[in-house]
Design a protein around this motif. Sequence first.
Motif, short mmCIF file in Angstrom:
data_model
loop_
_atom_site.label_atom_id
_atom_site.label_comp_id
_atom_site.label_asym_id
_atom_site.label_seq_id
_atom_site.Cartn_x
_atom_site.Cartn_y
_atom_site.Cartn_z
N VAL A 110 31.69 67.29 -11.41
CA VAL A 110 31.66 67.18 -9.96
C VAL A 110 32.57 68.22 -9.32
O VAL A 110 32.23 68.84 -8.31
CB VAL A 110 32.07 65.75 -9.53
N ALA A 147 27.99 55.25 -6.94
CA ALA A 147 28.74 56.02 -7.94
C ALA A 147 29.34 55.08 -8.99
O ALA A 147 29.29 55.37 -10.20
CB ALA A 147 29.84 56.83 -7.27
N LEU A 172 26.39 60.00 -9.35
CA LEU A 172 27.22 60.77 -8.44
C LEU A 172 26.40 61.66 -7.52
O LEU A 172 26.95 62.27 -6.59
CB LEU A 172 28.23 61.60 -9.23
N THR A 214 34.28 59.32 -14.01
CA THR A 214 32.87 59.61 -14.23
C THR A 214 32.60 61.08 -13.98
O THR A 214 32.48 61.51 -12.83
CB THR A 214 31.98 58.76 -13.29
N GLU A 215 32.56 61.87 -15.05
CA GLU A 215 32.24 63.30 -14.97
C GLU A 215 33.03 64.03 -13.87
O GLU A 215 32.44 64.78 -13.08
CB GLU A 215 30.73 63.49 -14.72
N PRO A 216 34.37 63.85 -13.80
CA PRO A 216 35.11 64.50 -12.71
C PRO A 216 35.08 66.02 -12.78
O PRO A 216 35.07 66.69 -11.74
CB PRO A 216 36.54 63.97 -12.88
N SER A 246 26.37 60.88 -14.64
CA SER A 246 26.48 61.81 -13.51
C SER A 246 25.37 61.61 -12.48
O SER A 246 25.54 61.98 -11.31
CB SER A 246 26.47 63.26 -14.02
N THR A 253 34.22 63.47 -3.14
CA THR A 253 33.37 63.18 -4.29
C THR A 253 34.15 63.39 -5.58
O THR A 253 34.03 62.62 -6.54
CB THR A 253 32.12 64.10 -4.28
N ALA A 273 35.05 60.48 -8.22
CA ALA A 273 34.71 60.70 -9.62
C ALA A 273 35.94 60.61 -10.51
O ALA A 273 35.88 60.10 -11.64
CB ALA A 273 34.04 62.06 -9.78
#
Length: 308
Positions: A282, A143, A94, A277-279, A91, A268, A272
């Motif tokens: 975010v 990212a 991001l 990646t850690e949607p 994260s 963003t 993500a």
Amino acid sequence: MAAALALLFKLFPLYITVGLGWLAGRFLQASGSHIAGIMLYIVTPSVVFSGVMNAPLSASVIMLPFLVFGFCTFLGVAHLIVARGWLNNASANLIPLSVGTGNTGYFGIPVALLIFGEEGLGIYIVCLLGTTLYENSVGFYLAARGRFGIRDCLLKVARLPSIYAFCLAVMLNLADLSIPGVLVPLFDNLRGAYSILGMMIIGMSILSFRGLAGDLRFTALAFFGKFISWPLLALGFWGIDSLWLHIYDAAVYKAVFLISITPIAANTVVIATLLDTEPQQVAGTTLLSTVFALIYIPVMVSLVMSSL
């Protein structure tokens, strides 16, 4: 006070759109990941292209996107350095997207139209192209580095069409060419879809998220960068240029300042989601920043723009 209340009413439909996105994901099983691809590869490049084609370009105006791009890059890299020492997962990569860019399109354009009118809206759109360029180049690269190697990240950036849409539109605009009349309604409709789908994807992405803030360290750093660092940089630019450089006028200062106080960009969440990646982290932080902006933007506009 009247201006702040007018902004509150103007922003309220955006929150309804987020709620509709949540309902679509919850009861219709709508997929945020599918919409994310459409947004990034079709809708966003179309909005960038039409925005540049309709902007009054001059040497100083053409430099505005690159000026804003530089601000975004500086903030993103600076906060990434902090994030890598503070966050212990992907994260951290991001944070540059969360801090450097902003919801300048879905959220900012309606606000800019309300504050600046049609004339000032053109300058605002040219400025926000800098955040779009950052989002689709340096921001996306940083990212992706949370999951992919340098070569793969560069290839992913090279496949993003928004950069090519911007360059093509600049060349056509400078050649005094315009969008054919028969295609104007298409680009108008895509701009509407850009706002609606961008806000709905936030709602779709928080379906299974337990606690909107998630990792409080991520949320705190993202909020600090977006709502403190960015506005301070924008005000610094305003002061330095107005007192000593005299390159731009008040319309540009106000446009850059509005960009600095917009909430975390819905794109963003799009990126993500595409990178997996850690949607949810975010999405939760983005939604919180959007709710916070409901009060933050009217207050900042009343304090800064109305007094200068």
